[in-house]
Design a protein around this motif. Structure first.
Motif, PDB file in Angstrom:
ATOM      1  N   TYR A  36       0.834  -1.207   0.000  1.00 36.81           N
ATOM      2  CA  TYR A  36       0.000   0.000   0.000  1.00 36.81           C
ATOM      3  C   TYR A  36       0.868   1.255   0.000  1.00 36.81           C
ATOM      4  CZ  TYR A  36      -3.082   3.737   1.422  1.00 36.81           C
ATOM      5  OH  TYR A  36      -3.741   4.936   1.472  1.00 36.81           O
ATOM      6  N   LYS A  37       1.798   1.347   0.963  1.00 34.80           N
ATOM      7  CA  LYS A  37       2.622   2.554   1.101  1.00 34.80           C
ATOM      8  C   LYS A  37       3.521   2.757  -0.113  1.00 34.80           C
ATOM      9  CE  LYS A  37       2.858   5.138   3.928  1.00 34.80           C
ATOM     10  NZ  LYS A  37       2.158   6.422   4.061  1.00 34.80           N
ATOM     11  N   THR A  38       4.125   1.698  -0.594  1.00 33.36           N
ATOM     12  CA  THR A  38       5.032   1.812  -1.730  1.00 33.36           C
ATOM     13  C   THR A  38       4.296   2.327  -2.959  1.00 33.36           C
ATOM     14  OG1 THR A  38       6.485   0.072  -0.897  1.00 33.36           O
ATOM     15  CG2 THR A  38       6.562   0.506  -3.267  1.00 33.36           C
ATOM     16  N   GLN A  39       3.159   1.716  -3.277  1.00 38.24           N
ATOM     17  CA  GLN A  39       2.437   2.121  -4.479  1.00 38.24           C
ATOM     18  C   GLN A  39       1.758   3.481  -4.313  1.00 38.24           C
ATOM     19  OE1 GLN A  39       0.916  -1.203  -6.980  1.00 38.24           O
ATOM     20  NE2 GLN A  39       1.201  -2.353  -5.074  1.00 38.24           N
ATOM     21  N   ASP A  40       1.366   3.812  -3.075  1.00 39.49           N
ATOM     22  CA  ASP A  40       0.805   5.134  -2.822  1.00 39.49           C
ATOM     23  C   ASP A  40       1.873   6.214  -3.014  1.00 39.49           C
ATOM     24  OD1 ASP A  40      -1.415   6.822  -1.940  1.00 39.49           O
ATOM     25  OD2 ASP A  40      -0.232   7.121  -0.106  1.00 39.49           O
ATOM     26  N   GLU A  41       3.068   5.979  -2.476  1.00 38.21           N
ATOM     27  CA  GLU A  41       4.159   6.949  -2.628  1.00 38.21           C
ATOM     28  C   GLU A  41       4.568   7.099  -4.094  1.00 38.21           C
ATOM     29  OE1 GLU A  41       6.207   6.316   1.763  1.00 38.21           O
ATOM     30  OE2 GLU A  41       7.147   5.404   0.015  1.00 38.21           O
ATOM     31  N   LEU A  42       4.627   5.986  -4.824  1.00 38.76           N
ATOM     32  CA  LEU A  42       4.968   6.056  -6.246  1.00 38.76           C
ATOM     33  C   LEU A  42       3.940   6.887  -7.000  1.00 38.76           C
ATOM     34  CD1 LEU A  42       6.119   2.372  -6.886  1.00 38.76           C
ATOM     35  CD2 LEU A  42       7.526   4.428  -7.146  1.00 38.76           C
ATOM     36  N   ARG A  43       2.666   6.639  -6.721  1.00 39.15           N
ATOM     37  CA  ARG A  43       1.585   7.368  -7.413  1.00 39.15           C
ATOM     38  C   ARG A  43       1.631   8.864  -7.080  1.00 39.15           C
ATOM     39  NH1 ARG A  43      -2.630   6.802 -11.169  1.00 39.15           N
ATOM     40  NH2 ARG A  43      -4.277   8.228 -10.594  1.00 39.15           N
ATOM     41  N   VAL A  69       4.502  -5.460 -11.384  1.00 40.30           N
ATOM     42  CA  VAL A  69       4.028  -4.077 -11.494  1.00 40.30           C
ATOM     43  C   VAL A  69       4.883  -3.111 -10.681  1.00 40.30           C
ATOM     44  CG1 VAL A  69       2.099  -2.524 -10.956  1.00 40.30           C
ATOM     45  CG2 VAL A  69       1.659  -4.728 -12.046  1.00 40.30           C
ATOM     46  N   ILE A  70       5.186  -3.456  -9.442  1.00 41.03           N
ATOM     47  CA  ILE A  70       5.931  -2.537  -8.574  1.00 41.03           C
ATOM     48  C   ILE A  70       7.315  -2.215  -9.148  1.00 41.03           C
ATOM     49  CG2 ILE A  70       6.955  -2.224  -6.284  1.00 41.03           C
ATOM     50  CD1 ILE A  70       4.506  -3.777  -5.159  1.00 41.03           C
ATOM     51  N   PRO A  71       8.139  -3.225  -9.496  1.00 38.67           N
ATOM     52  CA  PRO A  71       9.440  -2.849 -10.073  1.00 38.67           C
ATOM     53  C   PRO A  71       9.317  -2.143 -11.425  1.00 38.67           C
ATOM     54  CG  PRO A  71       9.210  -5.245  -9.990  1.00 38.67           C
ATOM     55  CD  PRO A  71       8.046  -4.660  -9.284  1.00 38.67           C
ATOM     56  N   GLY A  89      10.104  -4.427 -14.979  1.00 37.96           N
ATOM     57  CA  GLY A  89       9.110  -5.483 -14.836  1.00 37.96           C
ATOM     58  C   GLY A  89       9.729  -6.866 -14.830  1.00 37.96           C
ATOM     59  N   TRP A  90      10.872  -7.022 -15.505  1.00 41.06           N
ATOM     60  CA  TRP A  90      11.556  -8.317 -15.536  1.00 41.06           C
ATOM     61  C   TRP A  90      12.045  -8.733 -14.156  1.00 41.06           C
ATOM     62  CZ3 TRP A  90      10.906 -11.408 -19.429  1.00 41.06           C
ATOM     63  CH2 TRP A  90      10.616 -10.874 -20.676  1.00 41.06           C
ATOM     64  N   THR A  91      12.232  -7.785 -13.264  1.00 47.59           N
ATOM     65  CA  THR A  91      12.651  -8.107 -11.901  1.00 47.59           C
ATOM     66  C   THR A  91      11.605  -8.983 -11.218  1.00 47.59           C
ATOM     67  OG1 THR A  91      13.798  -5.983 -11.819  1.00 47.59           O
ATOM     68  CG2 THR A  91      13.439  -7.087  -9.713  1.00 47.59           C
ATOM     69  N   GLY A  92      10.370  -8.900 -11.697  1.00 49.92           N
ATOM     70  CA  GLY A  92       9.294  -9.718 -11.154  1.00 49.92           C
ATOM     71  C   GLY A  92       9.544 -11.208 -11.276  1.00 49.92           C
ATOM     72  N   LEU A  93      10.437 -11.608 -12.176  1.00 51.34           N
ATOM     73  CA  LEU A  93      10.755 -13.032 -12.295  1.00 51.34           C
ATOM     74  C   LEU A  93      11.356 -13.589 -11.008  1.00 51.34           C
ATOM     75  CD1 LEU A  93      12.120 -13.182 -15.944  1.00 51.34           C
ATOM     76  CD2 LEU A  93       9.923 -14.023 -15.095  1.00 51.34           C
ATOM     77  N   TRP A  94      11.999 -12.713 -10.219  1.00 49.23           N
ATOM     78  CA  TRP A  94      12.519 -13.157  -8.921  1.00 49.23           C
ATOM     79  C   TRP A  94      11.378 -13.512  -7.971  1.00 49.23           C
ATOM     80  CZ3 TRP A  94      17.226 -14.631  -7.666  1.00 49.23           C
ATOM     81  CH2 TRP A  94      18.288 -14.188  -8.425  1.00 49.23           C
ATOM     82  N   PHE A  95      10.258 -12.870  -8.146  1.00 51.99           N
ATOM     83  CA  PHE A  95       9.104 -13.071  -7.260  1.00 51.99           C
ATOM     84  C   PHE A  95       8.318 -14.328  -7.620  1.00 51.99           C
ATOM     85  CE2 PHE A  95       5.004 -11.672  -5.307  1.00 51.99           C
ATOM     86  CZ  PHE A  95       5.497 -11.422  -4.039  1.00 51.99           C
TER      87      PHE A  95
END
Length: 134
Positions: A36-43, A69-71, A89-95
């Motif tokens: 929540y906080k991360t995506q709110d701050e980005l927005r 989405v986040i990275p 977005g490719w960083t999401g592969l780690w997740f």
């Protein structure tokens, strides 16, 4: 020189190790707050992205999508400032697959939060940059 919409308030750096500890101690519920906080701050900073409310809904329902989405949003934020994005977005592969595997999920978090911390810290130390997010 920034020619971007990255003019909103700057987010708050968060400790990577402390975040990992909170993820473990709260059995993943800290992740809801963090998403929540991360995506709110980005927005708020960029004027783009999912934002806090929609971001946490996506995190809870289909967290694997948030892993991409986040990275991706962080990478776009760096690119709009004319910097090389440390994550995309490719960083999401780690997740993948959805944080079930602990070590790749930790690597993902270290990369994502480390990139955010670097950006927020750099923005607060640049003269004329937006003030730190309160």
């Amino acid at each position: 020189m920034s020619t971007s919409g990255n003019t909103g308030p700057v987010g708050r750096p968060r400790g990577v190790g402390f975040g990992i500890l909170l993820f473990i101690v709260t059995f993943g519920f800290y992740g809801w707050y963090w998403a929540y906080k991360t995506q709110d701050e980005l927005r708020q900073h960029t004027g783009e992205g999912l934002g806090g409310v929609l971001g946490i809904v996506v995190w809870i329902l289909i967290s694997a999508v948030s892993g991409y989405v986040i990275p991706s949003e962080i990478g776009k934020m760096y690119a709009r400032d004319g910097k090389e994005p440390p994550v995309t977005g490719w960083t999401g592969l780690w997740f993948f697959p959805g944080g079930i595997l602990v070590i790749p999920a930790i690597v993902w978090f270290v990369k994502v939060q480390g990139s955010l911390n670097g950006y927020w810290t750099q923005r607060t130390s640049v003269p004329g940059a937006a003030p730190a997010y309160q």
